[in-house]
Structures are given as C-alpha cells and as structure tokens.
Design a protein around this motif. Structure first.
Motif, PDB file in Angstrom:
ATOM      1  N   LEU A  95       0.817  -1.208   0.000  1.00 55.01           N
ATOM      2  CA  LEU A  95       0.000   0.000   0.000  1.00 55.01           C
ATOM      3  C   LEU A  95       0.853   1.261   0.000  1.00 55.01           C
ATOM      4  N   ARG A  96       1.979   1.229   0.688  1.00 52.69           N
ATOM      5  CA  ARG A  96       2.845   2.415   0.707  1.00 52.69           C
ATOM      6  C   ARG A  96       3.534   2.624  -0.640  1.00 52.69           C
ATOM      7  N   TYR A  97       3.899   1.546  -1.294  1.00 53.71           N
ATOM      8  CA  TYR A  97       4.513   1.691  -2.612  1.00 53.71           C
ATOM      9  C   TYR A  97       3.506   2.303  -3.589  1.00 53.71           C
ATOM     10  N   VAL A  98       2.302   1.763  -3.599  1.00 54.60           N
ATOM     11  CA  VAL A  98       1.263   2.259  -4.499  1.00 54.60           C
ATOM     12  C   VAL A  98       0.902   3.706  -4.171  1.00 54.60           C
ATOM     13  N   SER A  99       0.668   3.983  -2.904  1.00 54.62           N
ATOM     14  CA  SER A  99       0.279   5.335  -2.502  1.00 54.62           C
ATOM     15  C   SER A  99       1.370   6.348  -2.813  1.00 54.62           C
ATOM     16  N   GLY A 100       2.629   5.942  -2.669  1.00 59.12           N
ATOM     17  CA  GLY A 100       3.728   6.837  -2.982  1.00 59.12           C
ATOM     18  C   GLY A 100       3.746   7.235  -4.446  1.00 59.12           C
TER      19      GLY A 100
END
Length: 375
Positions: free
Chosen positions: A100-105
């Motif tokens: 989720l952090r990779y995508v949100s970034g």
C-alpha cells in the motif's frame, strides 16, 4: 517503528531454485497497536479470526519476532502452531503495508483503509487461498465481508509444499507474500480503475466478481513488488512453466491463449494481460528509465480509467471496462513519452488499442491477419 521477522523477496534463491516463501529477515515497520490477535497499521488492520491470544500484552515496542515454524498446521505442536499463526499475522501486515505504501507513494495519495482477516472460510474444510471481498449480493457474495472499503480474506492453510532441498512447509497463505500482494492488488484495482463500477452501487451491495483485467493487474502488481515474473513459483513449483496455471508472466502468453466467456478462467486469461504488462515494463527499463516509470504509468492509468463516469450500471458500460485495450489507452495517456515502447510490447502479445478482447483473441489465433474495426 516495531521490529519484526518476515519473509522478504529473495531473487538470488529463486534463481538457484526456490527454497521457501522468501528470505527470513528481521525488519522494522510502522505499527500503531498490537492486540491479542491483530496488528493495527496506519493503512490496515490484520487480524487472525481463529480465536486465542497470539500476542501477549500490548506488544507495541516489544518486537514482533516469531518463528515461522514451517507454517505450523495440523502436524505441528500447539506452541509451534501458535508461533506460526503469530508470524503469519505479522508477515501479512508487513507485506500489506509495503504494497500500500509503494502504491500510494506513486499515486500521491493513500488508498482507503484495508482489513485483512486470516483463518476465514474454513467451517467445513481447510483452505489455503485468498480472496478480496466486498459486502454484497449475487455471484461471489460473501456474508462474512463487512467493510465497504474492502477486505482480504486468507485461509488458515491447507496441504504442504516440499521441494528437493527443503523440509515440508505448511501452505499458510499469510506466510506467502505472493498471495498477500495479489489480494492487496485487488484493493488497488477497486479504488482506482473500479472495473466493476462498485462506486455506483450501494456500499453493502457491491460485487465481488473479477474480470481477467483485474486478476492480471493484481498479478503484475505482485510481480513488481516481488521483483519476479514467477510470482507463484514456490508453492506452484510442481506446475510446469508452460502451463498457465503456474501464472508465470512469460512472454509466450498472447491473446491467442485468451478464452473469455462464461467458461473462461479470469486468472488464466489475466495471465495474458499481466505478461504483456511485464514485457512493457522490461521494454521501458531497456530505454534506460527506472522501472518505477512503468509502475507509475500503470497506476496512473488505473486512476485515469477509473475517472470515467458512465451514466449508470448498464451492461454496455460493464462490458467495455473488461477490455485490455481500454486500460492500455489510459496507461499511454498517463505517460505519452513512453507510449511507443508500451504499445510495441503490448502488440507482441496481440493487444492493440481500440479492440475488444474477443476480437483481439480471434485475430491472434488467425495470426493477427485482421482486427475488428471497433471494440
């Protein structure tokens, strides 16, 4: 930050022959709270639903380092199974947060909060798989799903994996980063492209039915996160690489292999789309660009696709949203400079702009001699 033991992607061991779900390492990740059987993150809550305390005290700041105990399961003693279950919660939490952090970034904004529930759907049998579920009715309806934003349901495990160089490992989905990342990929699709137009449905009457484009996009997101085209190669190592059930993102998969229709398997058909995306990522990287250039255009393309606002939940609107070519158009719009490279890679898999999946499939089986004039 909280210290934890998890499985990390291990490209070197994969190249030498798979030895397990990953490389066991201690890492640190962002945890808000630890309950008796759950870990609460800023982005998600991950909970074991089978009862019993897995973490003593509040756990926060004490570390979440547990022995995976070869997956635990029915052949393990009570202490080993408890440790394996605790490890599964932590491992699933870490990979959920990482995805989720990779995508949100790359998107520049967070996605809605996700609930991950382990030990689901095992009333009459053990289950070693995963689902992404939304509350709703009809095909794929799940009475256990309660969160309108989406839930990942993971089984408690079933069967064992054994390779020539390793001991037997219980097939616990929470231990397998590939399964976790794939299901999180469905959450990404739901809140970007929204292939089934669930945003137009009442929150408690969404549909869980997946199209090939949804399954394939979730697979390529998994491949990106694990840095391998052979995303399921550990637990499906007995399936030959030339069998689509392996779901290796191999360049051999083209629209000539696409089945479609009511009897087609969206997972197998999705392998065609995922393979084409992986080829496009390699083509973008070959230009000297960072691989994240492709990852960004894919995710921004999903968002552009999702901004389309059809008048209603008509059959035509839903049918058009299953076409690979439509998502491809949004992807090249997201990064026009990379469009020639992406389109060239997609064409090698028989995917072209403005053509329906069925027409692409027919053309590929005829050797690409003729494409239908319209989608």
């Amino acid at each position: 930050m909280t210290r934890a033991a998890v499985y990390l992607p291990d490209r070197r061991s994969r190249s030498e022959g798979r030895s397990g779900p990953g490389r066991l390492e201690e890492i640190e990740f962002d945890v808000l709270e630890v309950g008796s059987a759950q870990v609460v993150l800023p982005e998600a809550t991950v909970r074991d639903e089978r009862g019993g305390a897995l973490f003593t005290g509040d756990g926060l700041g004490r570390g979440l380092v547990f022995d995976p105990s070869a997956g635990g399961g029915p052949m393990a003693d009570a202490a080993a199974d408890r440790a394996a279950r605790a490890f599964g919660v932590v491992n699933a939490a870490f990979h959920t947060q990482r995805a989720l952090r990779y995508v949100s970034g790359l998107l520049g904004h967070p996605l809605p909060r996700l609930l991950v529930r382990i030990g689901m759907h095992e009333q009459t049998r053990r289950w070693g798989g995963g689902h992404y579920r939304l509350p709703g009715q009809g095909a794929g309806a799940d009475p256990d799903a309660t969160s309108p934003a989406g839930e990942v349901h993971l089984g408690g495990g079933a069967g064992f994996v054994a390779t020539s160089d390793t001991d037997r490992h219980f097939r616990a989905p929470a231990h397998n980063p590939a399964i976790v990342c794939h299901e999180v990929g469905h959450h990404v699709c739901r809140h970007t492209a929204d292939f089934r137009l669930n945003r137009l449905r009442p929150p408690g009457q969404q549909t869980n039915k997946k199209r090939a484009v949804d399954e394939g996009t979730s697979d390529v997101i998994t491949a990106i996160l694990l840095d391998t085209a052979d995303i399921y190669g550990w637990h499906r190592h007995r399936i030959p690489e030339h069998d689509r059930r392996r779901r290796k993102l191999d360049p051999r998969w083209t629209m000539a292999h696409f089945q479609g229709g009511r009897h087609g398997d969206p997972h197998a058909d999705g392998t065609v789309w995922a393979s084409a995306c992986w080829s496009a990522r390699q083509r973008v990287t070959a230009t000297g660009a960072d691989p994240t250039r492709f990852d960004t255009l894919l995710l921004l393309g999903l968002e552009l696709f999702g901004r389309d606002n059809p008048a209603g939940l008509t059959g035509d609107a839903l049918r058009e949203r299953r076409h690979f070519s439509r998502l491809l158009a949004a992807m090249v719009e997201a990064d026009p400079a990379m469009a020639p490279h992406v389109l060239a890679a997609m064409a090698e898999h028989g995917i072209h702009l403005g053509v329906s999946n069925n027409d692409l499939s027919r053309a590929a089986r005829m050797g690409g001699s003729r494409l239908a004039a319209d989608a």
